[in-house]
Motif scaffolding. Structure first.
Motif, PDB file in Angstrom:
ATOM      1  N   PHE A 121      32.664  42.200  50.783  1.00  0.00           N
ATOM      2  CA  PHE A 121      34.065  42.397  50.414  1.00  0.00           C
ATOM      3  C   PHE A 121      34.436  41.533  49.214  1.00  0.00           C
ATOM      4  O   PHE A 121      35.095  42.000  48.281  1.00  0.00           O
ATOM      5  CB  PHE A 121      34.986  42.079  51.602  1.00  0.00           C
ATOM      6  N   LEU A 122      34.022  40.270  49.219  1.00  0.00           N
ATOM      7  CA  LEU A 122      34.330  39.368  48.112  1.00  0.00           C
ATOM      8  C   LEU A 122      33.656  39.819  46.821  1.00  0.00           C
ATOM      9  O   LEU A 122      34.253  39.735  45.741  1.00  0.00           O
ATOM     10  CB  LEU A 122      33.937  37.942  48.471  1.00  0.00           C
ATOM     11  N   LEU A 123      32.439  40.307  46.923  1.00  0.00           N
ATOM     12  CA  LEU A 123      31.749  40.834  45.750  1.00  0.00           C
ATOM     13  C   LEU A 123      32.482  42.054  45.199  1.00  0.00           C
ATOM     14  O   LEU A 123      32.691  42.167  43.983  1.00  0.00           O
ATOM     15  CB  LEU A 123      30.303  41.199  46.085  1.00  0.00           C
ATOM     16  N   ALA A 124      32.895  42.952  46.077  1.00  0.00           N
ATOM     17  CA  ALA A 124      33.644  44.136  45.644  1.00  0.00           C
ATOM     18  C   ALA A 124      34.956  43.725  44.985  1.00  0.00           C
ATOM     19  O   ALA A 124      35.366  44.313  43.974  1.00  0.00           O
ATOM     20  CB  ALA A 124      33.905  45.065  46.829  1.00  0.00           C
ATOM     21  N   ASN A 125      35.613  42.720  45.527  1.00  0.00           N
ATOM     22  CA  ASN A 125      36.871  42.248  44.937  1.00  0.00           C
ATOM     23  C   ASN A 125      36.629  41.626  43.565  1.00  0.00           C
ATOM     24  O   ASN A 125      37.427  41.809  42.643  1.00  0.00           O
ATOM     25  CB  ASN A 125      37.557  41.255  45.879  1.00  0.00           C
ATOM     26  N   ASP A 126      35.513  40.905  43.405  1.00  0.00           N
ATOM     27  CA  ASP A 126      35.170  40.336  42.099  1.00  0.00           C
ATOM     28  C   ASP A 126      34.854  41.430  41.081  1.00  0.00           C
ATOM     29  O   ASP A 126      35.233  41.327  39.913  1.00  0.00           O
ATOM     30  CB  ASP A 126      33.981  39.377  42.224  1.00  0.00           C
ATOM     31  N   VAL A 127      34.155  42.467  41.500  1.00  0.00           N
ATOM     32  CA  VAL A 127      33.860  43.596  40.610  1.00  0.00           C
ATOM     33  C   VAL A 127      35.161  44.268  40.196  1.00  0.00           C
ATOM     34  O   VAL A 127      35.363  44.601  39.021  1.00  0.00           O
ATOM     35  CB  VAL A 127      32.882  44.593  41.273  1.00  0.00           C
ATOM     36  N   LEU A 128      36.059  44.478  41.159  1.00  0.00           N
ATOM     37  CA  LEU A 128      37.363  45.074  40.839  1.00  0.00           C
ATOM     38  C   LEU A 128      38.125  44.197  39.861  1.00  0.00           C
ATOM     39  O   LEU A 128      38.745  44.706  38.916  1.00  0.00           O
ATOM     40  CB  LEU A 128      38.177  45.301  42.108  1.00  0.00           C
ATOM     41  N   THR A 140      44.279  39.751  42.864  1.00  0.00           N
ATOM     42  CA  THR A 140      44.439  38.331  42.556  1.00  0.00           C
ATOM     43  C   THR A 140      44.820  37.538  43.800  1.00  0.00           C
ATOM     44  O   THR A 140      44.327  36.423  44.010  1.00  0.00           O
ATOM     45  CB  THR A 140      45.486  38.139  41.444  1.00  0.00           C
ATOM     46  N   ALA A 141      45.667  38.108  44.642  1.00  0.00           N
ATOM     47  CA  ALA A 141      46.062  37.418  45.875  1.00  0.00           C
ATOM     48  C   ALA A 141      44.857  37.223  46.790  1.00  0.00           C
ATOM     49  O   ALA A 141      44.672  36.132  47.352  1.00  0.00           O
ATOM     50  CB  ALA A 141      47.155  38.207  46.587  1.00  0.00           C
ATOM     51  N   LEU A 142      44.043  38.256  46.944  1.00  0.00           N
ATOM     52  CA  LEU A 142      42.854  38.130  47.792  1.00  0.00           C
ATOM     53  C   LEU A 142      41.868  37.106  47.232  1.00  0.00           C
ATOM     54  O   LEU A 142      41.328  36.282  47.971  1.00  0.00           O
ATOM     55  CB  LEU A 142      42.174  39.486  47.954  1.00  0.00           C
ATOM     56  N   ALA A 143      41.642  37.150  45.935  1.00  0.00           N
ATOM     57  CA  ALA A 143      40.712  36.197  45.312  1.00  0.00           C
ATOM     58  C   ALA A 143      41.249  34.774  45.414  1.00  0.00           C
ATOM     59  O   ALA A 143      40.495  33.840  45.720  1.00  0.00           O
ATOM     60  CB  ALA A 143      40.474  36.572  43.860  1.00  0.00           C
ATOM     61  N   SER A 144      42.536  34.592  45.184  1.00  0.00           N
ATOM     62  CA  SER A 144      43.137  33.261  45.259  1.00  0.00           C
ATOM     63  C   SER A 144      43.084  32.726  46.676  1.00  0.00           C
ATOM     64  O   SER A 144      42.799  31.545  46.892  1.00  0.00           O
ATOM     65  CB  SER A 144      44.587  33.295  44.776  1.00  0.00           C
ATOM     66  N   TYR A 145      43.357  33.573  47.639  1.00  0.00           N
ATOM     67  CA  TYR A 145      43.320  33.151  49.032  1.00  0.00           C
ATOM     68  C   TYR A 145      41.925  32.655  49.396  1.00  0.00           C
ATOM     69  O   TYR A 145      41.765  31.588  49.981  1.00  0.00           O
ATOM     70  CB  TYR A 145      43.736  34.298  49.953  1.00  0.00           C
ATOM     71  N   HIS A 146      40.929  33.425  49.020  1.00  0.00           N
ATOM     72  CA  HIS A 146      39.556  33.021  49.340  1.00  0.00           C
ATOM     73  C   HIS A 146      39.166  31.728  48.644  1.00  0.00           C
ATOM     74  O   HIS A 146      38.549  30.837  49.226  1.00  0.00           O
ATOM     75  CB  HIS A 146      38.568  34.130  48.989  1.00  0.00           C
ATOM     76  N   LEU A 180      52.787  50.865  37.426  1.00  0.00           N
ATOM     77  CA  LEU A 180      53.088  50.267  38.725  1.00  0.00           C
ATOM     78  C   LEU A 180      51.826  50.134  39.576  1.00  0.00           C
ATOM     79  O   LEU A 180      51.624  49.105  40.238  1.00  0.00           O
ATOM     80  CB  LEU A 180      54.142  51.088  39.463  1.00  0.00           C
ATOM     81  N   TRP A 181      50.978  51.144  39.561  1.00  0.00           N
ATOM     82  CA  TRP A 181      49.722  51.084  40.318  1.00  0.00           C
ATOM     83  C   TRP A 181      48.813  49.994  39.768  1.00  0.00           C
ATOM     84  O   TRP A 181      48.170  49.273  40.532  1.00  0.00           O
ATOM     85  CB  TRP A 181      49.010  52.437  40.295  1.00  0.00           C
ATOM     86  N   PHE A 182      48.753  49.886  38.456  1.00  0.00           N
ATOM     87  CA  PHE A 182      47.940  48.838  37.840  1.00  0.00           C
ATOM     88  C   PHE A 182      48.452  47.463  38.264  1.00  0.00           C
ATOM     89  O   PHE A 182      47.673  46.599  38.681  1.00  0.00           O
ATOM     90  CB  PHE A 182      47.960  48.974  36.307  1.00  0.00           C
ATOM     91  N   ALA A 183      49.758  47.256  38.163  1.00  0.00           N
ATOM     92  CA  ALA A 183      50.346  45.970  38.542  1.00  0.00           C
ATOM     93  C   ALA A 183      50.095  45.667  40.021  1.00  0.00           C
ATOM     94  O   ALA A 183      49.778  44.528  40.387  1.00  0.00           O
ATOM     95  CB  ALA A 183      51.836  45.958  38.229  1.00  0.00           C
ATOM     96  N   ALA A 184      50.218  46.676  40.869  1.00  0.00           N
ATOM     97  CA  ALA A 184      49.984  46.473  42.309  1.00  0.00           C
ATOM     98  C   ALA A 184      48.522  46.126  42.576  1.00  0.00           C
ATOM     99  O   ALA A 184      48.229  45.230  43.381  1.00  0.00           O
ATOM    100  CB  ALA A 184      50.387  47.725  43.084  1.00  0.00           C
ATOM    101  N   ALA A 185      47.603  46.815  41.909  1.00  0.00           N
ATOM    102  CA  ALA A 185      46.177  46.531  42.095  1.00  0.00           C
ATOM    103  C   ALA A 185      45.851  45.110  41.651  1.00  0.00           C
ATOM    104  O   ALA A 185      45.102  44.390  42.327  1.00  0.00           O
ATOM    105  CB  ALA A 185      45.327  47.544  41.323  1.00  0.00           C
ATOM    106  N   VAL A 186      46.414  44.695  40.524  1.00  0.00           N
ATOM    107  CA  VAL A 186      46.194  43.336  40.024  1.00  0.00           C
ATOM    108  C   VAL A 186      46.754  42.318  41.009  1.00  0.00           C
ATOM    109  O   VAL A 186      46.104  41.306  41.320  1.00  0.00           O
ATOM    110  CB  VAL A 186      46.837  43.161  38.630  1.00  0.00           C
ATOM    111  N   LEU A 187      47.941  42.573  41.516  1.00  0.00           N
ATOM    112  CA  LEU A 187      48.575  41.645  42.445  1.00  0.00           C
ATOM    113  C   LEU A 187      47.745  41.472  43.723  1.00  0.00           C
ATOM    114  O   LEU A 187      47.474  40.345  44.151  1.00  0.00           O
ATOM    115  CB  LEU A 187      49.988  42.132  42.786  1.00  0.00           C
ATOM    116  N   VAL A 188      47.319  42.575  44.309  1.00  0.00           N
ATOM    117  CA  VAL A 188      46.525  42.505  45.544  1.00  0.00           C
ATOM    118  C   VAL A 188      45.178  41.842  45.275  1.00  0.00           C
ATOM    119  O   VAL A 188      44.731  40.957  46.025  1.00  0.00           O
ATOM    120  CB  VAL A 188      46.359  43.906  46.168  1.00  0.00           C
TER     121      VAL A 188
END
Length: 123
Positions: free
Chosen positions: A13-20, A113-119, A103-111
């Motif tokens: 999951f973390l690798l997929a989030n980094d690729v995204l 970045t939040a997941l990466a920052s949390y980890h 809006l979709w781009f901004a939402a994708a970036v927000l989610v």
């Protein structure tokens, strides 16, 4: 004491989030270039803006926000740099007349970045 290894599903999951995250960064540069090239300020002006805008964003990113950034800054400041670059890209897409994709781009970036920052703050 060494850190506890993460389960394979979490690592995937973390690798997929980094690729995204990387794909979103490339998309942001592309959106800034697209916006710059389409400005009606003359051929040379739009060419310069189409090259300079993503170049400035890439330099800012490389100096302060990249995983191996030239300068180590606090996490909050890094998030501020990311907000500037990604926010500019979302606004560029909005200025190009694509409200829903912006809006979709901004939402994708927000989610993302939040997941990466949390980890990263939990590790």
């Amino acid at each position: 004491m060494s850190p506890v290894p993460l389960p394979p599903a979490v690592r995937a999951f973390l690798l997929a989030n980094d690729v995204l995250a990387f794909l979103l960064e490339l998309l942001a540069l592309g959106l800034l270039a697209w916006w710059g090239f389409t400005r009606d300020i003359g051929r040379a002006g739009s060419l310069a803006l189409g090259v300079a805008t993503p170049l400035a964003a890439a330099v800012l990113w490389g100096l302060f926000a990249a995983p191996r950034a030239r300068y180590a800054i606090p996490h909050a400041a890094r998030l501020g740099v990311k907000a500037v670059v990604f926010g500019a890209a979302a606004l560029a897409l909005l200025a190009l007349g694509h409200r829903i994709p912006a809006l979709w781009f901004a939402a994708a970036v927000l989610v993302n970045t939040a997941l990466a920052s949390y980890h990263r703050t939990r590790s």
